[in-house]
Write a protein that holds these residues in place. Structure first.
Motif, PDB file in Angstrom:
ATOM      1  N   THR A 124       0.836  -1.205   0.000  1.00 26.06           N
ATOM      2  CA  THR A 124       0.000   0.000   0.000  1.00 26.06           C
ATOM      3  C   THR A 124       0.867   1.249   0.000  1.00 26.06           C
ATOM      4  O   THR A 124       0.566   2.236  -0.693  1.00 26.06           O
ATOM      5  N   ALA A 125       1.959   1.206   0.782  1.00 27.79           N
ATOM      6  CA  ALA A 125       2.889   2.345   0.800  1.00 27.79           C
ATOM      7  C   ALA A 125       3.498   2.557  -0.582  1.00 27.79           C
ATOM      8  O   ALA A 125       3.596   3.698  -1.066  1.00 27.79           O
ATOM      9  N   LEU A 180      -1.979 -16.362  -1.684  1.00 25.60           N
ATOM     10  CA  LEU A 180      -2.568 -15.346  -0.799  1.00 25.60           C
ATOM     11  C   LEU A 180      -1.642 -14.147  -0.647  1.00 25.60           C
ATOM     12  O   LEU A 180      -2.099 -12.994  -0.607  1.00 25.60           O
ATOM     13  N   ALA A 181      -0.331 -14.408  -0.555  1.00 23.28           N
ATOM     14  CA  ALA A 181       0.631 -13.312  -0.442  1.00 23.28           C
ATOM     15  C   ALA A 181       0.652 -12.476  -1.721  1.00 23.28           C
ATOM     16  O   ALA A 181       0.739 -11.234  -1.682  1.00 23.28           O
ATOM     17  N   LEU A 182       0.558 -13.141  -2.887  1.00 23.97           N
ATOM     18  CA  LEU A 182       0.547 -12.427  -4.162  1.00 23.97           C
ATOM     19  C   LEU A 182      -0.687 -11.537  -4.278  1.00 23.97           C
ATOM     20  O   LEU A 182      -0.596 -10.353  -4.649  1.00 23.97           O
ATOM     21  N   LEU A 183      -1.857 -12.095  -3.928  1.00 25.84           N
ATOM     22  CA  LEU A 183      -3.084 -11.302  -3.982  1.00 25.84           C
ATOM     23  C   LEU A 183      -3.066 -10.181  -2.941  1.00 25.84           C
ATOM     24  O   LEU A 183      -3.580  -9.083  -3.198  1.00 25.84           O
ATOM     25  N   SER A 184      -2.471 -10.437  -1.777  1.00 23.49           N
ATOM     26  CA  SER A 184      -2.353  -9.387  -0.759  1.00 23.49           C
ATOM     27  C   SER A 184      -1.513  -8.230  -1.280  1.00 23.49           C
ATOM     28  O   SER A 184      -1.824  -7.050  -1.038  1.00 23.49           O
ATOM     29  N   GLY A 185      -0.424  -8.546  -1.995  1.00 21.11           N
ATOM     30  CA  GLY A 185       0.411  -7.496  -2.560  1.00 21.11           C
ATOM     31  C   GLY A 185      -0.330  -6.676  -3.605  1.00 21.11           C
ATOM     32  O   GLY A 185      -0.225  -5.438  -3.629  1.00 21.11           O
ATOM     33  N   LEU A 215      -3.107  -1.553  -4.967  1.00 20.01           N
ATOM     34  CA  LEU A 215      -4.277  -0.848  -5.497  1.00 20.01           C
ATOM     35  C   LEU A 215      -4.983  -0.032  -4.422  1.00 20.01           C
ATOM     36  O   LEU A 215      -5.603   0.991  -4.719  1.00 20.01           O
ATOM     37  N   THR A 216      -4.894  -0.473  -3.168  1.00 23.66           N
ATOM     38  CA  THR A 216      -5.457   0.324  -2.074  1.00 23.66           C
ATOM     39  C   THR A 216      -4.716   1.646  -1.931  1.00 23.66           C
ATOM     40  O   THR A 216      -5.229   2.600  -1.323  1.00 23.66           O
ATOM     41  N   GLY A 217      -3.516   1.725  -2.504  1.00 19.92           N
ATOM     42  CA  GLY A 217      -2.767   2.982  -2.519  1.00 19.92           C
ATOM     43  C   GLY A 217      -3.462   4.095  -3.272  1.00 19.92           C
ATOM     44  O   GLY A 217      -2.975   5.243  -3.267  1.00 19.92           O
TER      45      GLY A 217
END
Length: 513
Positions: A354-355, A399-404, A409-411
């Motif tokens: 996100t950062a 899950l880690a890939l989708l979290s990234g 995109l939440t950025g």
């Protein structure tokens, strides 16, 4: 009062630095609440939907109160609001360590901490927009990475603190760290007014200037004094009639020095009463006029179709896009992912990406050849696809890939103030942003409990994340349709035909001229 032209540097970089650390300290724990969420599930034994209210309130209450937060920042300034909010966040976190049940956490962690975060977010965004113009996208991107870095660090920090000191000790230490917000707030120097201060006037002289926005004719203090004199003399006359039975001339009563002094005191008193009455009357009308102006500006904002679509999009985005940051750890546990496979907490991955997303999207927003509104729409559409892919992820790597991806995109939060400014203008930013954040808070508050209820109902997260993806996708398409220039082009190309009789009349008039 008009502010100086944005310096785009200088002390503005100090504002960026302290705003970064303010968001880091206040949002670190609420955004990494997924670590605490699992502990609260085990400690209180409540359902996932009910427990999810704690984290959703912490993120939603501050946004729901955004109109109030905007008024507070406009009235008291970013510095005062930041210092006050630092006490709120720190106190709420420390108070949560003594929670006897989940309902106490709704208040201490959800409402108190959430309200403090909302005030701090509005203060940091507002003062940064005041200090930057051409580099506003970069500045907003930098300060908004503070919350993301806080999420990344606090996710691991809170796990470590829980392991060594337990859940209660963790909340006490995190609350103590939040007190550093007070130091950050003391450095938020307000931007000075561009106008030179005028010489001070007396209270009576100041009133007409201060409230000159009224078009109706007002009685001046002299007229008020005359009215008071009439009423006073009439009252005295009535008293004389009642006492003596006849009306005597008042000139006979004002011959002694004591009577003359009494008359002067009476006139001074009447003048002061008239001045204060006039001032209070103007003050009341000013407040009523400000309220009418606020309502009128709100209606005008919603007449802007892009702004109307923007509030729908942010509402649906927060319903669907916020739950992963709160529930991803529990999603992994429900997918039977072993703890030994966890190289890094999924919440930390969301935080660091996100950062990165905020920084990169903020830089892209400064390029003139990039339409920030279309860039924001693109992030919504891609995020909806990533949310729909979560039910197919059954290993830590996927899950880690989708979290990234979701974190990056939440950025888009970093460009949302930029999009709002371009839509309504910098003059209406605080007002419009407060309204939009209200709907964002409503989405934040409803999203995680809805996903949790879906799990309690079906014992799986599959349907919940399909629903989340659909919400984000719908919001993105609505905003895209509203922003397309083809609608305005169609309206211009199809003018309403004028009546034939009207055209004949115009022709005859022009020939006469």
């Amino acid at each position: 009062m008009e502010l100086k032209k944005s310096p785009d540097g200088g002390w503005g970089w100090v504002i960026v630095a302290v705003s970064f650390f303010t968001q880091f300290l206040c949002y670190g724990s609420p955004l990494a609440v997924g670590v605490l969420y699992i502990e609260w599930l085990d400690a209180f034994g409540e359902g996932k939907g009910k427990t999810a209210w704690i984290g959703s309130l912490a993120s939603g209450v501050g946004l729901l109160a955004s109109p109030v937060c905007s008024v507070c920042v406009s009235s008291f300034g970013a510095r005062a609001v930041t210092i006050f909010s630092g006490f709120l966040v720190a106190g709420g976190l420390m108070l949560s360590s003594f929670a006897p049940n989940i309902y106490f956490l709704f208040f201490s962690y959800g409402i108190v901490v959430g309200l403090g975060c909302g005030l701090l977010y509005t203060a940091t965004v507002t003062i940064t927009c005041q200090y930057f113009d051409s580099r506003r996208g970069l500045a907003l991107g930098l300060i908004s990475t503070g919350s993301s870095v806080g999420l990344f660090i606090y996710a691991a920090l809170q796990r470590l603190l829980i392991e060594f000191y337990g859940l209660d000790g963790c909340l006490l230490i995190v609350g103590a760290l939040a007190l550093n917000i007070l130091a950050c707030g003391s450095l938020m120097r307000p931007l000075q007014s561009s106008d030179f201060p005028l010489p001070e006037k007396t209270a009576l002289e100041n009133v007409p200037d201060r409230y000159s926005i009224y078009k109706e004719k007002e009685k001046d203090p002299e007229e008020n004094i005359n009215m008071l004199e009439k009423s006073y003399s009439g009252e005295e006359t009535c008293k004389n009639i009642l006492a003596n039975g006849d009306c005597k001339s008042e000139s006979l009563l004002h011959k002694t020095p004591a009577t003359v002094a009494h008359t002067k005191e009476t006139e001074t008193y009447k003048k002061k009463v008239a001045e204060r009455t006039y001032f209070c009357k103007q003050l009341a009308k000013r407040e009523w006029q400000l309220y009418k102006n606020y309502c009128g500006e709100t209606v005008a904002l919603f007449k802007n179709k892009v702004f109307s679509a923007l509030f729908i999009a942010i509402f649906l985005f927060d319903i669907g896009g916020f739950p992963p940051s709160l529930l991803m750890e529990d999603v992994a546990r429900s997918s039977n992912v072993k703890e030994e496979e966890f190289i890094m907490p999924l919440i930390s991955i969301i935080g660091i990406m996100t950062a990165v997303g905020k920084l990169i999207l903020g830089i892209l927003a400064d390029f003139k050849w990039i339409n920030t509104l279309y860039l924001y729409v693109a992030t919504l559409i891609i995020m909806s696809l990533a949310l729909c892919a979560i039910p197919f992820a059954k290993s830590y790597v996927t899950l880690a890939l989708l979290s990234g991806i979701l974190g990056f995109l939440t950025g888009n939060w970093s460009i949302f103030p930029y999009v709002t400014t371009k839509t309504v203008g910098i003059e209406k930013l605080a007002h419009a942003y407060g309204i939009l954040m209200f709907f964002a808070g409503l989405g934040n508050s409803l999203g995680p409990p809805i996903v949790g209820w879906f799990y309690d109902w079906t014992q799986t997260y599959d349907i919940a994340f399909y629903f989340s993806g659909l919400c984000v996708l719908l919001g993105g398409f609505i905003l895209l349709l509203a922003a397309l220039p083809s609608w305005d082009t169609c309206k211009k190309q199809l003018p309403k035909p004028a009546p034939t009789t009207f055209l004949y009349k115009v022709a005859s008039n022009s020939s006469n001229v």
